[in-house]
Design a protein around this motif. Structure first.
Motif, mmCIF file in Angstrom:
data_model
loop_
_atom_site.group_PDB
_atom_site.id
_atom_site.type_symbol
_atom_site.label_atom_id
_atom_site.label_comp_id
_atom_site.label_asym_id
_atom_site.label_seq_id
_atom_site.Cartn_x
_atom_site.Cartn_y
_atom_site.Cartn_z
ATOM 1 N N TYR A 1 0.824 -1.205 0.000
ATOM 2 C CA TYR A 1 0.000 0.000 0.000
ATOM 3 C C TYR A 1 0.864 1.262 0.000
ATOM 4 N N SER B 1 2.429 1.835 -3.496
ATOM 5 C CA SER B 1 1.548 2.294 -4.573
ATOM 6 C C SER B 1 0.760 3.553 -4.204
ATOM 7 N N GLY B 2 0.652 3.869 -2.932
ATOM 8 C CA GLY B 2 -0.150 5.012 -2.505
ATOM 9 C C GLY B 2 0.630 6.313 -2.532
ATOM 10 N N PRO B 3 -0.062 7.420 -2.283
ATOM 11 C CA PRO B 3 0.572 8.744 -2.335
ATOM 12 C C PRO B 3 1.260 9.162 -1.045
ATOM 13 N N LEU B 4 1.167 8.349 0.013
ATOM 14 C CA LEU B 4 1.704 8.756 1.302
ATOM 15 C C LEU B 4 3.217 8.973 1.217
#
Length: 231
Positions: A135, A138-141
């Motif tokens: 996560y 692939s996420g913007p965090l």
């Protein structure tokens, strides 16, 4: 002092040894969980200096951790002996990022859980670790990318390109920042370097084509940020 040590030994030594079936089950589970963590590390790694040895190290640490706790069991003598052996071992490999250290910690944790027979904890922990890592990958965090890459090209010295160059950059780029302008090739050419962020993926090729055809630039290169994250 001897009485204290004997009381501790009596409290921890149960006289029960791990069966061959339980030992094989713990090692096999650690091997599977280690491969899952190594696969997660491989899938989420960014950069050019990926090390296959480190991925294999994750698997080996998971297996060795399970064997470590099974060897200790509830024996104080075995625990002190293994700690003495480990104190003589020094890892001289320098980890590139704290993220690598976290993967090693996750591998050791899964191995310990497998070694003591807590397979449900090992399964849930390994799955949670892998899913969170995927996560975050692939996420913007944590992402802070103001520009997509660096545009670099050369033009003949004295060429009047400033007006049309600004129009092309405005047309195809959402954001630009001039990094440097300098003479090269003994003053016969001027090299321009920009940080650029595109509106869409198609703008990359269109901008490069327009620079070559309309402005007749030389040695135009576009270095995208994705390949320069980690070395």
């Amino acid at each position: 002092m001897p009485e204290i040590f004997e009381s501790l030994s009596a409290a921890w030594n149960t006289g029960e040894s791990i069966s061959i079936v339980d030992a094989l089950r713990g090692v096999l589970a650690a091997f599977v969980f280690g491969q899952m963590l190594a696969w997660t590390y491989e899938r989420t790694y960014r950069g050019l200096s990926y090390s296959r040895d480190f991925a294999q190290t994750v698997v080996l640490i998971t297996v060795s951790s399970s064997v470590f706790v099974m060897a200790i069991g509830r024996s104080v003598y075995a625990g002190l002996g293994l700690l003495g052996v480990l104190s003589m071992i020094r890892f001289r490999t320098t980890l590139k990022t704290p993220r690598d250290l976290v993967f090693l910690l996750g591998a050791a944790t899964s191995g310990v859980a497998s070694g003591i027979g807590e397979l449900r904890v090992a399964i849930i922990g390994t799955l949670a670790f892998s899913l969170v890592a995927l996560y975050l990958h692939s996420g913007p965090l944590g992402a802070r990318k103001r520009f997509d890459g660096i545009l670099r090209f050369r033009v003949a010295s004295g060429s009047p390109i400033d007006g049309r160059l600004g129009e092309l950059l405005t047309e195809h780029c959402r954001r630009t920042a001039l990094m440097s302008v300098g003479e090269v090739a003994q003053g016969s050419e001027v090299e321009h370097t920009y940080q650029v962020k595109f509106e869409s993926d198609t703008d990359r090729g269109e901008l490069m084509t327009a620079l070559r055809t309309e402005l007749e630039v030389r040695d135009a290169r576009l270095l995208m940020q994705e390949v320069t994250l980690e070395y």
